[in-house]
Design a protein around this motif. Structure first.
Motif, PDB file in Angstrom:
ATOM      1  N   ILE A  96      -5.949  11.025  43.827  1.00 35.09           N
ATOM      2  CA  ILE A  96      -5.459  11.647  45.231  1.00 35.09           C
ATOM      3  C   ILE A  96      -4.957  10.599  46.021  1.00 35.09           C
ATOM      4  O   ILE A  96      -3.877  10.667  46.563  1.00 35.09           O
ATOM      5  CB  ILE A  96      -6.548  12.551  45.814  1.00 35.09           C
ATOM      6  CG1 ILE A  96      -6.913  13.827  45.050  1.00 35.09           C
ATOM      7  CG2 ILE A  96      -6.212  13.029  47.209  1.00 35.09           C
ATOM      8  CD1 ILE A  96      -8.332  14.477  45.448  1.00 35.09           C
ATOM      9  N   LYS A  97      -5.541   9.607  46.265  1.00 38.94           N
ATOM     10  CA  LYS A  97      -5.068   8.434  47.274  1.00 38.94           C
ATOM     11  C   LYS A  97      -3.865   7.942  46.632  1.00 38.94           C
ATOM     12  O   LYS A  97      -2.848   7.627  47.223  1.00 38.94           O
ATOM     13  CB  LYS A  97      -6.155   7.290  47.153  1.00 38.94           C
ATOM     14  CG  LYS A  97      -7.315   7.782  47.882  1.00 38.94           C
ATOM     15  CD  LYS A  97      -8.389   6.347  48.081  1.00 38.94           C
ATOM     16  CE  LYS A  97      -9.462   6.734  48.888  1.00 38.94           C
ATOM     17  NZ  LYS A  97     -10.453   5.495  48.914  1.00 38.94           N
ATOM     18  N   ALA A  98      -3.653   7.742  45.279  1.00 37.17           N
ATOM     19  CA  ALA A  98      -2.348   7.416  44.313  1.00 37.17           C
ATOM     20  C   ALA A  98      -1.234   8.337  44.794  1.00 37.17           C
ATOM     21  O   ALA A  98      -0.091   7.729  45.068  1.00 37.17           O
ATOM     22  CB  ALA A  98      -2.798   7.088  43.065  1.00 37.17           C
ATOM     23  N   TYR A  99      -1.780   9.510  44.737  1.00 36.13           N
ATOM     24  CA  TYR A  99      -0.604  10.644  45.059  1.00 36.13           C
ATOM     25  C   TYR A  99       0.064  10.328  46.396  1.00 36.13           C
ATOM     26  O   TYR A  99       1.181  10.478  46.444  1.00 36.13           O
ATOM     27  CB  TYR A  99      -1.160  11.975  44.633  1.00 36.13           C
ATOM     28  CG  TYR A  99      -0.156  13.123  44.602  1.00 36.13           C
ATOM     29  CD1 TYR A  99       0.924  13.162  43.902  1.00 36.13           C
ATOM     30  CD2 TYR A  99      -0.034  13.933  45.871  1.00 36.13           C
ATOM     31  CE1 TYR A  99       1.846  14.251  43.941  1.00 36.13           C
ATOM     32  CE2 TYR A  99       0.868  14.912  45.980  1.00 36.13           C
ATOM     33  CZ  TYR A  99       1.776  15.021  45.140  1.00 36.13           C
ATOM     34  OH  TYR A  99       2.797  16.050  45.134  1.00 36.13           O
ATOM     35  N   ARG A 100      -0.807  10.288  47.166  1.00 31.16           N
ATOM     36  CA  ARG A 100      -0.280  10.277  48.597  1.00 31.16           C
ATOM     37  C   ARG A 100       0.203   9.063  48.746  1.00 31.16           C
ATOM     38  O   ARG A 100       1.174   9.061  49.922  1.00 31.16           O
ATOM     39  CB  ARG A 100      -1.653  10.361  49.468  1.00 31.16           C
ATOM     40  CG  ARG A 100      -2.212  11.872  49.541  1.00 31.16           C
ATOM     41  CD  ARG A 100      -3.529  12.020  50.430  1.00 31.16           C
ATOM     42  NE  ARG A 100      -3.953  13.274  50.248  1.00 31.16           N
ATOM     43  CZ  ARG A 100      -5.253  13.744  50.636  1.00 31.16           C
ATOM     44  NH1 ARG A 100      -6.166  12.708  50.813  1.00 31.16           N
ATOM     45  NH2 ARG A 100      -5.738  14.618  50.471  1.00 31.16           N
ATOM     46  N   ALA A 101      -0.117   8.028  48.361  1.00 26.48           N
ATOM     47  CA  ALA A 101       0.710   6.538  48.571  1.00 26.48           C
ATOM     48  C   ALA A 101       1.976   6.585  47.572  1.00 26.48           C
ATOM     49  O   ALA A 101       2.747   5.542  47.963  1.00 26.48           O
ATOM     50  CB  ALA A 101      -0.419   5.446  48.388  1.00 26.48           C
ATOM     51  N   LEU A 102       2.091   7.366  46.711  1.00 27.28           N
ATOM     52  CA  LEU A 102       3.067   7.136  45.586  1.00 27.28           C
ATOM     53  C   LEU A 102       4.692   7.063  46.513  1.00 27.28           C
ATOM     54  O   LEU A 102       5.344   6.405  45.835  1.00 27.28           O
ATOM     55  CB  LEU A 102       3.045   8.158  44.491  1.00 27.28           C
ATOM     56  CG  LEU A 102       3.520   7.773  43.257  1.00 27.28           C
ATOM     57  CD1 LEU A 102       2.981   6.592  42.814  1.00 27.28           C
ATOM     58  CD2 LEU A 102       3.581   8.941  42.192  1.00 27.28           C
ATOM     59  N   PRO A 103       4.895   7.728  47.577  1.00 30.28           N
ATOM     60  CA  PRO A 103       6.000   7.543  48.143  1.00 30.28           C
ATOM     61  C   PRO A 103       6.522   6.314  48.568  1.00 30.28           C
ATOM     62  O   PRO A 103       7.571   5.741  48.662  1.00 30.28           O
ATOM     63  CB  PRO A 103       5.979   8.791  49.333  1.00 30.28           C
ATOM     64  CG  PRO A 103       5.156   9.568  48.907  1.00 30.28           C
ATOM     65  CD  PRO A 103       4.106   8.737  48.144  1.00 30.28           C
ATOM     66  N   ARG A 104       5.386   5.361  48.600  1.00 25.66           N
ATOM     67  CA  ARG A 104       5.549   4.104  49.327  1.00 25.66           C
ATOM     68  C   ARG A 104       5.544   3.007  48.092  1.00 25.66           C
ATOM     69  O   ARG A 104       5.558   1.645  48.295  1.00 25.66           O
ATOM     70  CB  ARG A 104       4.566   3.641  50.202  1.00 25.66           C
ATOM     71  CG  ARG A 104       4.673   4.561  51.587  1.00 25.66           C
ATOM     72  CD  ARG A 104       3.630   4.209  52.775  1.00 25.66           C
ATOM     73  NE  ARG A 104       2.388   4.229  52.288  1.00 25.66           N
ATOM     74  CZ  ARG A 104       1.404   5.479  52.174  1.00 25.66           C
ATOM     75  NH1 ARG A 104       1.902   6.410  52.620  1.00 25.66           N
ATOM     76  NH2 ARG A 104       0.143   5.157  51.982  1.00 25.66           N
ATOM     77  N   PHE A 105       5.377   3.486  47.192  1.00 29.95           N
ATOM     78  CA  PHE A 105       5.135   2.589  45.557  1.00 29.95           C
ATOM     79  C   PHE A 105       6.423   2.006  45.430  1.00 29.95           C
ATOM     80  O   PHE A 105       7.588   2.797  45.132  1.00 29.95           O
ATOM     81  CB  PHE A 105       4.712   3.252  44.507  1.00 29.95           C
ATOM     82  CG  PHE A 105       4.344   2.362  43.176  1.00 29.95           C
ATOM     83  CD1 PHE A 105       3.692   1.667  43.049  1.00 29.95           C
ATOM     84  CD2 PHE A 105       5.085   2.781  42.184  1.00 29.95           C
ATOM     85  CE1 PHE A 105       3.327   0.875  41.910  1.00 29.95           C
ATOM     86  CE2 PHE A 105       4.992   2.150  41.049  1.00 29.95           C
ATOM     87  CZ  PHE A 105       4.168   1.029  40.845  1.00 29.95           C
ATOM     88  N   ARG A 106       6.591   0.896  45.523  1.00 26.50           N
ATOM     89  CA  ARG A 106       7.872   0.048  45.398  1.00 26.50           C
ATOM     90  C   ARG A 106       8.100  -0.476  43.766  1.00 26.50           C
ATOM     91  O   ARG A 106       9.126  -0.644  43.564  1.00 26.50           O
ATOM     92  CB  ARG A 106       8.047  -1.212  46.243  1.00 26.50           C
ATOM     93  CG  ARG A 106       7.950  -0.902  47.596  1.00 26.50           C
ATOM     94  CD  ARG A 106       7.983  -2.255  48.549  1.00 26.50           C
ATOM     95  NE  ARG A 106       7.270  -3.105  48.063  1.00 26.50           N
ATOM     96  CZ  ARG A 106       6.056  -3.666  48.345  1.00 26.50           C
ATOM     97  NH1 ARG A 106       5.609  -2.678  49.364  1.00 26.50           N
ATOM     98  NH2 ARG A 106       5.743  -4.705  48.146  1.00 26.50           N
ATOM     99  N   GLY A 107       7.197  -0.497  43.195  1.00 29.88           N
ATOM    100  CA  GLY A 107       7.258  -0.508  41.619  1.00 29.88           C
ATOM    101  C   GLY A 107       7.096  -2.228  41.490  1.00 29.88           C
ATOM    102  O   GLY A 107       7.845  -2.717  40.429  1.00 29.88           O
ATOM    103  N   ASP A 108       6.861  -2.836  42.344  1.00 28.62           N
ATOM    104  CA  ASP A 108       6.659  -4.525  42.350  1.00 28.62           C
ATOM    105  C   ASP A 108       5.571  -4.815  41.116  1.00 28.62           C
ATOM    106  O   ASP A 108       5.560  -5.801  40.303  1.00 28.62           O
ATOM    107  CB  ASP A 108       6.072  -5.120  43.438  1.00 28.62           C
ATOM    108  CG  ASP A 108       7.026  -4.916  44.653  1.00 28.62           C
ATOM    109  OD1 ASP A 108       8.116  -4.722  44.389  1.00 28.62           O
ATOM    110  OD2 ASP A 108       6.516  -4.913  45.900  1.00 28.62           O
ATOM    111  N   SER A 109       4.696  -3.776  40.763  1.00 29.83           N
ATOM    112  CA  SER A 109       3.628  -4.065  39.348  1.00 29.83           C
ATOM    113  C   SER A 109       3.895  -2.793  38.793  1.00 29.83           C
ATOM    114  O   SER A 109       4.534  -1.911  39.315  1.00 29.83           O
ATOM    115  CB  SER A 109       2.203  -4.219  40.192  1.00 29.83           C
ATOM    116  OG  SER A 109       1.924  -3.061  40.738  1.00 29.83           O
TER     117      SER A 109
END
Length: 195
Positions: A56-69
């Motif tokens: 759930i935390k990941a889903y909420r944060a996914l819009p800010r995931f830049r793909g650096d990892s």
């Protein structure tokens, strides 16, 4: 198509509003994340709850995931932090059990609570696994995390460096020190040279 590029495409779809793409990521990684969380908490139901909270935390944060990892590296960090936060919250919460030992039903409960601390109750059926887990648990956190990521999760040194946010040389050093510190207490494969 590589695992990482497949994940990147799914992440992009989620960021564009495709909730089904996130379901695919959950299906792909839920078992690995549950197994990871089980290393922090021994209760399977609690591990499932913590895993769900982490997703759930990941889903909420996914819009800010830049793909650096890689997505899994990022998800791994979220799951570990969620598990650690849960354990820290449990330690702060005092156990509130009031027992009347004159009441026979509560006396049995008191006996059961005491019995859960016996070596017989907590001994795992697989001796090797128990030895490995004890050895890992005794390591300092930075060494423990590095060796878990390498030996149990199968991550490369570069992926571990990203996950732990440190140089690859530091990862190699931590893994070497972890193997060296516990080499005599664990099975032979833990003593293999740095790969």
């Amino acid at each position: 198509m590589s695992n990482q590029s497949s994940d990147k495409k799914l992440v992009k779809r989620v960021q564009r509003g495709d909730k089904g793409a996130f379901d695919l990521l959950v299906l792909k990684y839920q078992h690995k994340i549950v197994n990871l969380v089980m290393r922090y908490v021994r209760d399977p139901e609690l591990a499932l709850d913590i895993t769900q909270e982490a997703f759930i935390k990941a889903y909420r944060a996914l819009p800010r995931f830049r793909g650096d990892s890689a997505f899994y590296t990022w998800m791994y960090r979220i799951a570990v932090n969620t598990a650690k936060n849960h354990l820290a919250a449990q330690r702060r919460r005092p156990m509130n059990v009031e027992l009347d030992l004159q009441d026979p039903d509560q006396y049995d409960l008191h006996a059961q609570l005491k019995e859960t601390d016996t070596p017989e109750a907590i001994t795992l059926s697989n001796e090797t696994r128990e030895t490995v887990e004890r050895a890992i648990a005794a390591l300092p956190e930075d060494l423990r995390t590095a060796i878990i990521l390498r030996e149990l999760e199968g991550m490369s040194y570069e992926e571990i460096a990203q996950t732990m946010e440190c140089p690859v040389g530091t990862v190699r050093s931590r893994i070497f020190r972890a193997r060296d510190a516990k080499g005599r207490r664990v099975p032979r494969y833990w003593q293999s040279p740095a790969r």
